[in-house]
Motif scaffolding. Structure first.
Motif, short mmCIF file in Angstrom:
data_model
loop_
_atom_site.label_atom_id
_atom_site.label_comp_id
_atom_site.label_asym_id
_atom_site.label_seq_id
_atom_site.Cartn_x
_atom_site.Cartn_y
_atom_site.Cartn_z
N PRO A 161 7.64 -88.92 18.53
CA PRO A 161 8.45 -90.14 18.73
C PRO A 161 9.91 -89.87 19.06
CG PRO A 161 7.86 -89.84 16.41
CD PRO A 161 7.07 -88.85 17.19
N ASN A 162 10.40 -88.66 18.84
CA ASN A 162 11.81 -88.35 19.14
C ASN A 162 11.95 -87.31 20.25
OD1 ASN A 162 10.68 -86.41 17.40
ND2 ASN A 162 12.65 -85.85 16.51
N VAL A 163 10.92 -87.20 21.11
CA VAL A 163 10.96 -86.23 22.20
C VAL A 163 10.80 -86.93 23.55
CG1 VAL A 163 9.89 -84.19 23.25
CG2 VAL A 163 10.02 -84.37 20.75
N GLU A 164 11.71 -86.61 24.48
CA GLU A 164 11.55 -87.04 25.87
C GLU A 164 10.96 -85.86 26.65
OE1 GLU A 164 13.92 -88.87 29.76
OE2 GLU A 164 15.08 -88.06 28.10
N SER A 165 9.86 -86.10 27.32
CA SER A 165 9.21 -85.07 28.13
C SER A 165 9.48 -85.37 29.61
CB SER A 165 7.70 -85.06 27.88
OG SER A 165 7.42 -84.87 26.51
N ILE A 166 10.10 -84.42 30.29
CA ILE A 166 10.43 -84.62 31.71
C ILE A 166 9.58 -83.67 32.55
CG2 ILE A 166 12.24 -84.58 33.47
CD1 ILE A 166 14.27 -85.12 31.21
N VAL A 167 8.74 -84.24 33.40
CA VAL A 167 7.91 -83.43 34.29
C VAL A 167 8.16 -83.85 35.74
CG1 VAL A 167 6.12 -82.89 32.59
CG2 VAL A 167 5.95 -85.01 33.91
N PHE A 168 7.81 -82.98 36.64
CA PHE A 168 8.10 -83.19 38.06
C PHE A 168 6.82 -83.15 38.89
CE2 PHE A 168 11.89 -81.54 36.15
CZ PHE A 168 12.95 -82.14 36.82
N LYS A 169 6.85 -83.82 40.03
CA LYS A 169 5.74 -83.72 40.99
C LYS A 169 6.07 -82.59 41.97
CE LYS A 169 4.38 -88.60 40.74
NZ LYS A 169 4.26 -89.87 41.50
N GLU A 170 5.98 -81.36 41.44
CA GLU A 170 6.31 -80.18 42.26
C GLU A 170 5.47 -80.13 43.52
OE1 GLU A 170 7.34 -79.06 38.03
OE2 GLU A 170 5.58 -79.94 38.98
N GLN A 171 4.25 -80.67 43.43
CA GLN A 171 3.36 -80.62 44.60
C GLN A 171 3.93 -81.39 45.78
OE1 GLN A 171 2.77 -82.29 41.79
NE2 GLN A 171 1.86 -84.30 42.21
N GLU A 172 4.70 -82.44 45.53
CA GLU A 172 5.24 -83.24 46.63
C GLU A 172 6.34 -82.50 47.39
OE1 GLU A 172 4.30 -87.72 44.88
OE2 GLU A 172 6.39 -87.09 45.09
N GLY A 173 7.26 -81.88 46.65
CA GLY A 173 8.30 -81.09 47.32
C GLY A 173 7.72 -79.87 47.99
N SER A 174 6.72 -79.26 47.35
CA SER A 174 6.09 -78.06 47.92
C SER A 174 5.31 -78.40 49.19
CB SER A 174 5.15 -77.43 46.88
OG SER A 174 5.88 -77.00 45.75
N LEU A 205 17.01 -86.65 15.07
CA LEU A 205 17.61 -86.11 16.28
C LEU A 205 16.68 -86.31 17.47
CD1 LEU A 205 19.05 -82.69 14.99
CD2 LEU A 205 20.28 -84.85 15.33
N ASN A 206 17.25 -86.34 18.67
CA ASN A 206 16.45 -86.45 19.88
C ASN A 206 16.28 -85.08 20.52
OD1 ASN A 206 16.09 -89.28 19.85
ND2 ASN A 206 18.17 -89.55 20.62
N PHE A 207 15.11 -84.84 21.06
CA PHE A 207 14.80 -83.59 21.74
C PHE A 207 14.30 -83.91 23.15
CE2 PHE A 207 14.73 -82.69 17.31
CZ PHE A 207 15.10 -81.36 17.17
N VAL A 208 14.50 -82.96 24.05
CA VAL A 208 14.05 -83.11 25.44
C VAL A 208 13.33 -81.83 25.84
CG1 VAL A 208 14.74 -83.49 27.84
CG2 VAL A 208 16.03 -84.59 25.99
N ILE A 209 12.16 -81.96 26.44
CA ILE A 209 11.45 -80.79 26.98
C ILE A 209 11.31 -80.98 28.49
CG2 ILE A 209 9.21 -81.83 26.35
CD1 ILE A 209 9.64 -78.07 26.42
N ILE A 210 11.66 -79.94 29.23
CA ILE A 210 11.54 -80.00 30.69
C ILE A 210 10.33 -79.16 31.10
CG2 ILE A 210 12.63 -79.33 32.87
CD1 ILE A 210 15.31 -80.11 31.55
N ASP A 211 9.47 -79.76 31.88
CA ASP A 211 8.27 -79.11 32.44
C ASP A 211 7.08 -79.07 31.48
OD1 ASP A 211 9.01 -78.71 35.01
OD2 ASP A 211 9.32 -76.56 34.88
N SER A 212 7.09 -79.90 30.46
CA SER A 212 5.92 -79.99 29.59
C SER A 212 5.95 -81.34 28.89
CB SER A 212 5.92 -78.86 28.56
OG SER A 212 4.69 -78.82 27.87
N VAL A 213 4.86 -81.66 28.21
CA VAL A 213 4.79 -82.93 27.48
C VAL A 213 4.56 -82.64 26.00
CG1 VAL A 213 3.51 -85.09 27.16
CG2 VAL A 213 3.94 -84.23 29.48
N VAL A 214 5.47 -83.15 25.16
CA VAL A 214 5.34 -83.05 23.71
C VAL A 214 5.31 -84.48 23.17
CG1 VAL A 214 6.48 -82.35 21.56
CG2 VAL A 214 6.51 -80.82 23.54
N LYS A 215 4.20 -84.85 22.58
CA LYS A 215 4.04 -86.23 22.12
C LYS A 215 4.56 -86.38 20.69
CE LYS A 215 0.32 -87.24 25.32
NZ LYS A 215 -1.12 -87.45 25.54
#
Length: 322
Positions: A114-127, A102-112
């Motif tokens: 092979p079946n995980v997509e880690s999505i992080v943001f450059k909050e500093q740029e918008g801020s 199965l595929n997994f997705v984590i938002i706002d963190s990194v999990v290394k």
């Protein structure tokens, strides 16, 4: 444990409904927090509308439920399984190993994995952009920041905000406070209001809240005091029209929508250039933002995208040490 979706009303139906359809586990604060979780919910709803398919979702009431919810969704064949928020990382790491197909997705963190997509943001740029706007709108030369849980991620917002405020006005004073050190800090509007009032008493006239549901109390306090506030994650301009100067939008909705369509293992980083963060303009704040302010902020936005302005990242660049 109660799953908040019609698909879970009859567990006998779930296996066929859930097969290869996304599942979302919201973090503390609930999916209608008007902020971070709600942005994820909006992305899932858009996916549902566009595809005509169902998705599964669950709101945790306590931290122990994260792993339990993930595992139950995995057992039902949900794919991908999306964990909203950095706090889901350890649960995803564990459950993703148990369900390698199965595929997994984590938002706002990194999990290394092979079946995980880690999505992080450059909050500093918008801020940075909303920090500029705060300093440009301030009459006192004093701007404030109210964070939720005191964690590096929220310091990242604060650090970007301070850089932007000082870029617009090198003499600006920035006052900051955090709501707490536990996940309860995301849903404490009363405390948020108290922190904002304390800043207003010191002369602050614009405050940025990066605090999830706690921000609602900050915005109410700003309205009551005749001050300005800046929203976060979702476009919150409509919550207090005439009080909300802008919102630092973090497109968690797009992240959920795109990964629901197709998740790709690895790390995805979303900044201004990728449309992952921005500041919000609409009918609710149009009268508060002058053409001159908007022009200055947009020029800085273009320079950040072009690489002419480098916004330091608290979590990576040893910047803004608190």
């Amino acid at each position: 444990m109660e799953f908040h979706h019609a698909a879970f009303l009859g567990f006998g139906l779930v296996s066929s409904l859930a097969l290869a359809e996304p599942a979302i586990v919201y973090d503390m604060g609930g999916k209608f927090d008007k902020s971070f979780n709600e942005a994820a919910y909006n992305g899932a709803e858009r996916w549902k509308k566009d595809t005509g398919k169902a998705y599964l979702d669950f709101e945790i009431a306590n931290e122990a439920q994260r792993e339990q919810a993930m595992r139950r969704m995995a057992e039902r064949g949900a794919n991908p399984i999306i964990g909203v928020g950095f706090s889901q990382a350890s649960s995803i790491e564990k459950v993703a190993k148990e369900f390698p197909k199965l595929n997994f997705v984590i938002i706002d963190s990194v999990v290394k994995q092979p079946n995980v997509e880690s999505i992080v943001f450059k909050e500093q740029e918008g801020s940075f952009l909303v920090g500029m706007m705060a300093a440009l709108a301030s009459k006192s030369g004093k701007v404030g920041f109210v964070g939720g849980m005191d964690i590096p991620l929220i310091r990242k917002f604060q650090c970007g905000y301070e850089q932007g405020a000082k870029y617009a006005n090198p003499k600006v004073e920035v006052t900051a406070a955090m709501t707490g050190t536990t996940p309860a800090a995301w849903s404490d509007p009363t405390r948020g209001g108290e922190l904002a009032k304390a800043q207003f008493a010191k002369g602050v006239d614009v405050v940025f809240a990066a605090a999830g549901g706690t921000g609602v109390g900050v915005y109410q306090a700003a309205k009551d005091a005749g001050k300005l506030a800046i929203g976060v994650d979702s476009n919150q301009n409509h919550l207090q029209p005439g009080t909300m100067l802008t919102s630092m939008v973090k497109r968690v909705d797009n992240a959920v929508y795109n990964s629901s369509k197709k998740s790709a293992p690895g790390v995805t980083v979303l900044g201004l250039k990728e449309g992952g963060v921005d500041y919000a303009m609409d009918q609710y704040n149009a009268k508060l933002v002058s053409a001159d302010m908007k022009a200055k902020v947009d020029a800085a936005k273009a320079d950040i995208i072009a690489g002419k302005i480098k916004v330091a990242d608290y979590m990576a660049d040893n910047a803004c040490k608190y």
